[in-house]
Design a protein around this motif. Sequence first.
Motif, PDB file in Angstrom:
ATOM      1  N   LYS A 293      20.364  -6.784   0.177  1.00 27.94           N
ATOM      2  CA  LYS A 293      19.662  -5.548   0.502  1.00 27.94           C
ATOM      3  C   LYS A 293      19.155  -5.595   1.939  1.00 27.94           C
ATOM      4  CE  LYS A 293      15.859  -2.560  -0.963  1.00 27.94           C
ATOM      5  NZ  LYS A 293      14.738  -2.359  -1.911  1.00 27.94           N
ATOM      6  N   PRO A 294      19.465  -4.569   2.724  1.00 28.39           N
ATOM      7  CA  PRO A 294      18.966  -4.542   4.107  1.00 28.39           C
ATOM      8  C   PRO A 294      17.449  -4.430   4.122  1.00 28.39           C
ATOM      9  CG  PRO A 294      20.713  -2.909   3.751  1.00 28.39           C
ATOM     10  CD  PRO A 294      20.303  -3.398   2.403  1.00 28.39           C
ATOM     11  N   GLU A 295      16.851  -4.852   5.229  1.00 30.49           N
ATOM     12  CA  GLU A 295      15.418  -4.689   5.433  1.00 30.49           C
ATOM     13  C   GLU A 295      15.176  -4.118   6.817  1.00 30.49           C
ATOM     14  OE1 GLU A 295      12.772  -7.904   4.803  1.00 30.49           O
ATOM     15  OE2 GLU A 295      13.155  -8.069   2.652  1.00 30.49           O
ATOM     16  N   GLY A 296      14.470  -2.998   6.843  1.00 23.51           N
ATOM     17  CA  GLY A 296      14.109  -2.424   8.121  1.00 23.51           C
ATOM     18  C   GLY A 296      13.006  -3.227   8.791  1.00 23.51           C
ATOM     19  N   SER A 297      12.828  -3.013  10.085  1.00 19.41           N
ATOM     20  CA  SER A 297      11.840  -3.809  10.827  1.00 19.41           C
ATOM     21  C   SER A 297      11.140  -2.959  11.876  1.00 19.41           C
ATOM     22  CB  SER A 297      12.530  -4.996  11.506  1.00 19.41           C
ATOM     23  OG  SER A 297      13.567  -4.546  12.364  1.00 19.41           O
ATOM     24  N   GLN A 298      10.917  -1.678  11.551  1.00 21.02           N
ATOM     25  CA  GLN A 298      10.326  -0.795  12.539  1.00 21.02           C
ATOM     26  C   GLN A 298       9.123  -0.045  11.976  1.00 21.02           C
ATOM     27  OE1 GLN A 298      13.491  -0.020  11.176  1.00 21.02           O
ATOM     28  NE2 GLN A 298      12.422   1.346   9.787  1.00 21.02           N
ATOM     29  N   LEU A 299       8.230   0.312  12.871  1.00 24.42           N
ATOM     30  CA  LEU A 299       7.066   1.128  12.537  1.00 24.42           C
ATOM     31  C   LEU A 299       7.181   2.413  13.343  1.00 24.42           C
ATOM     32  CD1 LEU A 299       4.179   1.166  11.136  1.00 24.42           C
ATOM     33  CD2 LEU A 299       3.308   0.508  13.393  1.00 24.42           C
ATOM     34  N   LYS A 300       7.147   3.549  12.659  1.00 25.00           N
ATOM     35  CA  LYS A 300       7.257   4.847  13.343  1.00 25.00           C
ATOM     36  C   LYS A 300       5.902   5.546  13.277  1.00 25.00           C
ATOM     37  CE  LYS A 300       9.425   8.359  15.239  1.00 25.00           C
ATOM     38  NZ  LYS A 300      10.081   9.422  14.488  1.00 25.00           N
ATOM     39  N   ILE A 301       5.410   5.981  14.431  1.00 21.56           N
ATOM     40  CA  ILE A 301       4.155   6.723  14.488  1.00 21.56           C
ATOM     41  C   ILE A 301       4.396   8.032  15.230  1.00 21.56           C
ATOM     42  CG2 ILE A 301       1.760   6.751  15.279  1.00 21.56           C
ATOM     43  CD1 ILE A 301       1.725   3.728  15.155  1.00 21.56           C
TER      44      ILE A 301
END
Length: 505
Positions: A293-301
């Motif tokens: 399963k892929p895992e994202g690594s970003q925070l969007k504000i």
Amino acid sequence: MTHDVVIVGGGHNGLVAATLLARSGLRTVLLERLDRTGGAAVSERPFPGVDARLSRYSYLVSLMPHELIKDLGLELELRARDTASYTPYDGGGLLVETREGRSTAESFRETTGTNTEYDAWRAFYADAQRLALSVAPTLLRPLPTTEAIREDVGEAVWSDLVARPLGHAIERRFTSDLVRGVVATDGLIGTYASLHDPTLQQNRCFLYHLVGNGNGEWRVPVGGMGAVTDELRRVAEEAGAEIRTGVTVRAVDADTDGVVVHADGLDVEARWLLSGVAPYVLAGLLGDPLPSKPEGSQLKINLLVDRLPRLKSGVDPKVAFAGTFHLGETYEELERAFATPSPDVACGELYCHTLTDRSILGAELAGTDAQTLTYFGIHWPYAESSDDAKARGWRAFESAIDAYLEEPIASVIARDANGDPCVEVKTPADIEKDLAMPGGHIFHGDLQWPWVEQLGRTPAERWGVQTGHARVLVCGSGARRGGAVSGIGGHNAAMAVLDHEGRAA
């Protein structure tokens, strides 16, 4: 119900494929889980009582080929940003213009104390453009071979940008930690990797950020990202594609003759299935063994401010925030954030859509100094969504940007109709929940090189859209040349079907 093609997923790639297939006379139906099409490329009003339509998830356009926009008949305006990037540091900031001129050269000299770093910058990006100009014309054609691209760009470019980890070239060619970081960030957007990762996923990410139309320029869609997918839906429906929203697909049966898609309240039979969902999701629908399963690594504000904050450097905020505003992205900071990811450390970039396009604001708001700001944090650890995780991410961002401001960012944030700050924080888990992207991974998984060692035998292999099922193709970001808002995956899956059918597009 019988169709020639059923498309699962109504993101931009699914809409591109639907248009091309329907125009060619194939009976095409698109099924979308949400009550709207567009996937991550949408414009929404996230703040109650505030007439500001933000590009909530995807926010800029680079990879979508001009040729595809023209062929589809899209009525779009994509505007260039005057500023490519601005990177603040104690006592100043590095400015890079979109059309580099005297101000860029002077900024490099002020930042590094010499002219040599800017000379190295221009030489490095000349090599990057050589690779981009070689690859870009192939993106809407059957896959080229590794050998063909390597011969075209030469051994020096191939070694620096393809064969060896990107960090080797950056460390050899630049001396400034800050300049190294500015170069490196394009290899890490949505990609959790060290600059020395032996898998080279950082190199592939770097290429995808530099290859668009041969120049890699990231442009602002007038009207927001939703304007792009609204246009795509328009041309798909005009072509005769049937679009059904609010339909959740539960399972897919596939054999050598066709597919049956089992959805809520209906079964759809078709000769072909094109999947706009992530390969991990598709495997579950087919009953195949699940990949990792892929895992994202970003925070969007996303945030709305009453006016842009003043900077300690004295630079005009309308210049600094118009392009990519780097925070915590020196080379050492990037490597440290990868080694020890933390929701309490901000490492990412910020930009202001409304400095280039104010049409996303209502008339009353557009007449004020209000601006939208979007932050994309990288190397942010995946965790279950919670108010605490969002609060920690916000505090980390707030601390990072306040270090370079004359006034706290909190002092300029607008308020919604309820009196709450106009701030929206999206973690990878939020993106997973909202958009059904496994792990919140924005590319549906690791990006792949846009070429192959050997030419494929089938149309699907030649276009890079094959799966383990002959009648099931990948048309989304999980295709070999998927990723970002490009339409390339949708185009190439449609071409594979048409090649197999013996039809012209």
